[in-house]
Scaffold this active site. Structure first.
Site, PDB file in Angstrom:
ATOM      1  N   ASP A  49      28.105  29.061   6.356  1.00 26.67           N
ATOM      2  CA  ASP A  49      27.874  28.938   5.103  1.00 26.67           C
ATOM      3  C   ASP A  49      27.282  30.369   4.379  1.00 26.67           C
ATOM      4  O   ASP A  49      27.633  30.877   3.424  1.00 26.67           O
ATOM      5  CB  ASP A  49      26.760  27.864   4.647  1.00 26.67           C
ATOM      6  CG  ASP A  49      27.374  26.506   5.164  1.00 26.67           C
ATOM      7  OD1 ASP A  49      27.517  25.636   4.160  1.00 26.67           O
ATOM      8  OD2 ASP A  49      27.390  26.243   6.263  1.00 26.67           O
ATOM      9  N   GLU A  72      25.802  28.336  -3.857  1.00 23.70           N
ATOM     10  CA  GLU A  72      24.869  27.170  -3.112  1.00 23.70           C
ATOM     11  C   GLU A  72      23.650  27.618  -2.250  1.00 23.70           C
ATOM     12  O   GLU A  72      22.694  27.134  -2.305  1.00 23.70           O
ATOM     13  CB  GLU A  72      25.685  26.442  -2.260  1.00 23.70           C
ATOM     14  CG  GLU A  72      24.910  25.130  -1.714  1.00 23.70           C
ATOM     15  CD  GLU A  72      25.965  24.313  -1.080  1.00 23.70           C
ATOM     16  OE1 GLU A  72      26.781  24.529  -0.615  1.00 23.70           O
ATOM     17  OE2 GLU A  72      25.104  23.222  -0.377  1.00 23.70           O
ATOM     18  N   ASP A 128      30.740  27.909  -3.848  1.00 29.90           N
ATOM     19  CA  ASP A 128      30.508  27.139  -2.573  1.00 29.90           C
ATOM     20  C   ASP A 128      31.033  27.549  -1.509  1.00 29.90           C
ATOM     21  O   ASP A 128      32.268  27.637  -1.330  1.00 29.90           O
ATOM     22  CB  ASP A 128      31.074  25.682  -3.127  1.00 29.90           C
ATOM     23  CG  ASP A 128      30.129  24.523  -1.829  1.00 29.90           C
ATOM     24  OD1 ASP A 128      29.749  25.336  -1.013  1.00 29.90           O
ATOM     25  OD2 ASP A 128      30.387  23.476  -2.204  1.00 29.90           O
ATOM     26  N   ILE A 130      31.095  27.249   1.798  1.00 27.55           N
ATOM     27  CA  ILE A 130      31.586  26.140   2.495  1.00 27.55           C
ATOM     28  C   ILE A 130      31.481  24.810   1.685  1.00 27.55           C
ATOM     29  O   ILE A 130      30.126  24.308   1.847  1.00 27.55           O
ATOM     30  CB  ILE A 130      31.230  26.053   3.973  1.00 27.55           C
ATOM     31  CG1 ILE A 130      31.474  27.031   4.830  1.00 27.55           C
ATOM     32  CG2 ILE A 130      31.945  24.780   4.562  1.00 27.55           C
ATOM     33  CD1 ILE A 130      31.201  27.147   6.141  1.00 27.55           C
ATOM     34  N   ASP A 131      32.517  24.400   1.235  1.00 23.65           N
ATOM     35  CA  ASP A 131      32.222  22.890   0.706  1.00 23.65           C
ATOM     36  C   ASP A 131      32.566  21.879   1.874  1.00 23.65           C
ATOM     37  O   ASP A 131      33.694  22.021   2.317  1.00 23.65           O
ATOM     38  CB  ASP A 131      33.059  22.766  -0.726  1.00 23.65           C
ATOM     39  CG  ASP A 131      32.690  21.333  -1.454  1.00 23.65           C
ATOM     40  OD1 ASP A 131      31.787  20.888  -1.370  1.00 23.65           O
ATOM     41  OD2 ASP A 131      33.858  20.783  -1.739  1.00 23.65           O
ATOM     42  N   THR A 133      30.271  20.824   4.428  1.00 22.87           N
ATOM     43  CA  THR A 133      29.959  21.486   5.508  1.00 22.87           C
ATOM     44  C   THR A 133      29.856  20.479   6.829  1.00 22.87           C
ATOM     45  O   THR A 133      30.067  20.824   8.042  1.00 22.87           O
ATOM     46  CB  THR A 133      28.401  21.849   5.200  1.00 22.87           C
ATOM     47  OG1 THR A 133      28.168  22.838   4.385  1.00 22.87           O
ATOM     48  CG2 THR A 133      27.814  22.530   6.586  1.00 22.87           C
ATOM     49  N   ASP A 275      30.573  22.277  -6.558  1.00 25.39           N
ATOM     50  CA  ASP A 275      31.031  21.129  -5.821  1.00 25.39           C
ATOM     51  C   ASP A 275      32.433  20.880  -6.686  1.00 25.39           C
ATOM     52  O   ASP A 275      33.239  20.130  -6.468  1.00 25.39           O
ATOM     53  CB  ASP A 275      30.298  20.057  -5.551  1.00 25.39           C
ATOM     54  CG  ASP A 275      29.448  20.366  -4.528  1.00 25.39           C
ATOM     55  OD1 ASP A 275      29.909  21.011  -3.654  1.00 25.39           O
ATOM     56  OD2 ASP A 275      28.437  19.659  -4.274  1.00 25.39           O
TER      57      ASP A 275
END
Ligand SMILES: Nc1ncnc2c1ncn2[C@@H]1O[C@H](COP(=O)(O)OS(=O)(=O)O)[C@@H](OP(=O)(O)O)[C@H]1O
Ligand SMILES: [Mg+2]
Ligand SMILES: [Mg+2]
Ligand SMILES: [Mg+2]
Length: 337
Positions: A49, A72, A128, A130-131, A133, A275
């Site tokens: 991330d 994020e 984001d 990594i959306d 995770t 998101d």
């Protein structure tokens, strides 16, 4: 003929998302226990991330140095002696996706370029890194999601889905697809392995009995018992497709399923703009409508969260009204909002 609007932003976003997706794929093959930390809200965050946010922020800064970023992650857990081990790993990984390497200092500064508060005016990127995770950690679906928002309106969205099959009908075939959209210019998909873009659109179903719907894997992120009631009332008989991340928006945009339901689990949770920004534009450009559970458009001008919205309902434009009607009946049986 003049160049298409946001052509430069689109091109840079594609390069940034591909580079960050590559970093995530490399991390996954190396990921071991102990490299996952947990935030105050118990959500997991990994070296991937942080590294992916550093990579995307670097690309954005090189091309659009004046643009603020709503990202994020922040560098809090990477600072000082406590953060040293994690910081060194993140630095090494981020640099595998960059031509000019970051240093420990520029890494922190770069990640923290994502702390912008958002709001109604001007340009900003929503990221984001990594959306999903949790999906990433399970080796399932996750997405690197980047959007450009101008005066509260999403104008560009790019999503990299490294584990998503390029063709839903061939689950064991090639994986890794990129979804690209610019407001007014349509929705496109390409493989990670080729720059050829194909236009995509939502499936134009005639009857809800033929529909299937997507929802979160995590029951803590979307109320799955209420979505089952809604599906039943709509006459949907197929089992829900449970998938992490904005891959849900991507899937419905190319016709793999028809409805995405994200029903609030707690009244206090505010959805984050990163998101939903890129995914909601993709669906709109693929012929869909995205709203909250009350049928209200998502409002990206309220800061880092969708503070005035509750949940998400995304469907083909033709059936959106009907789905909202049933969502309202199930969530608010006494008609109270
Ligand atoms: N309580 C609650 N309600 C709704 N949403 C929440 C909640 N808590 C967290 N999140 C956010 O959910 C993001 C992941 O959403 P998904 O649709 O991928 O859900 S799932 O984890 O796959 O089930 C996840 O994004 P990532 O942190 O980027 O993975 C969170 O921002
Ligand atoms: Mg998270
Ligand atoms: Mg997310
Ligand atoms: Mg995330």
């Amino acid at each position: 003929m003049s160049a298409l609007a946001y052509a430069a932003e689109r091109a840079v976003a594609i390069r940034a998302v591909l580079a960050a997706s590559g970093v995530c794929q490399r991390v996954f093959t190396k990921l071991v226990n102990g490299e996952t930390i947990t935030k105050k809200d118990k959500s997991p965050v990994t070296i991937a991330d942080f590294s992916a946010q550093a990579v995307v922020n670097t690309f954005l800064h090189q091309s659009f140095p004046a643009d603020p970023i709503v990202g994020e992650e922040d560098s809090k857990d990477l600072r000082g002696e406590e953060g040293r081990v994690m910081r060194e790993k993140v630095l090494e990984l981020a640099n595998t996706g960059l031509d000019s390497p970051l240093t420990e200092e520029t890494l922190i500064e770069t990640i923290d370029r994502g702390t912008f508060a958002g709001g109604p005016n001007g340009r900003m990127w929503a990221l984001d890194p990594i959306d999903g995770t949790k999906g990433f950690l399970r080796g399932e679906q996750f997405a690197v999601c980047l959007a450009l928002i101008v005066d509260g309106q999403v104008q560009v969205g790019v999503m990299g889905c490294p584990n998503l099959p390029v063709d839903a009908k061939n689950q064991n075939g090639e994986k890794g697809c990129l979804f690209i959209t610019v407001k007014g210019q349509g929705a496109f998909q390409r493989n990670f392995s080729s720059s050829t873009e194909t236009p995509i659109s939502m499936s134009d179903i005639q009857s809800l009995a033929d529909a299937s719907f997507c929802e979160s894997v995590e029951s803590g992120h979307s109320n799955q018992s209420e979505s089952a009631k809604i599906a039943q009332l709509l006459g949907i008989t197929k089992a829900p497709v449970r998938m992490d991340s904005q891959c849900k928006y991507c899937s419905i945009s190319r016709g793999d399923a028809e409805v995405y339901l994200r029903l609030p689990v707690s009244a206090s949770y505010e959805e984050k703009i990163w998101d939903h920004a890129s995914g909601s534009l993709l669906v709109a450009e693929a012929g869909g409508i995205v709203s909250d559970v009350h049928g209200k458009p998502l409002d990206f001008s309220k800061g880092r969260t969708l503070a005035t919205n509750s949940g998400v309902v995304a469907t083909h434009a033709e059936i959106h009204g009907k789905v909202i009607e049933v969502v309202q009946k199930v969530l608010f049986p006494e008609g109270k909002l």
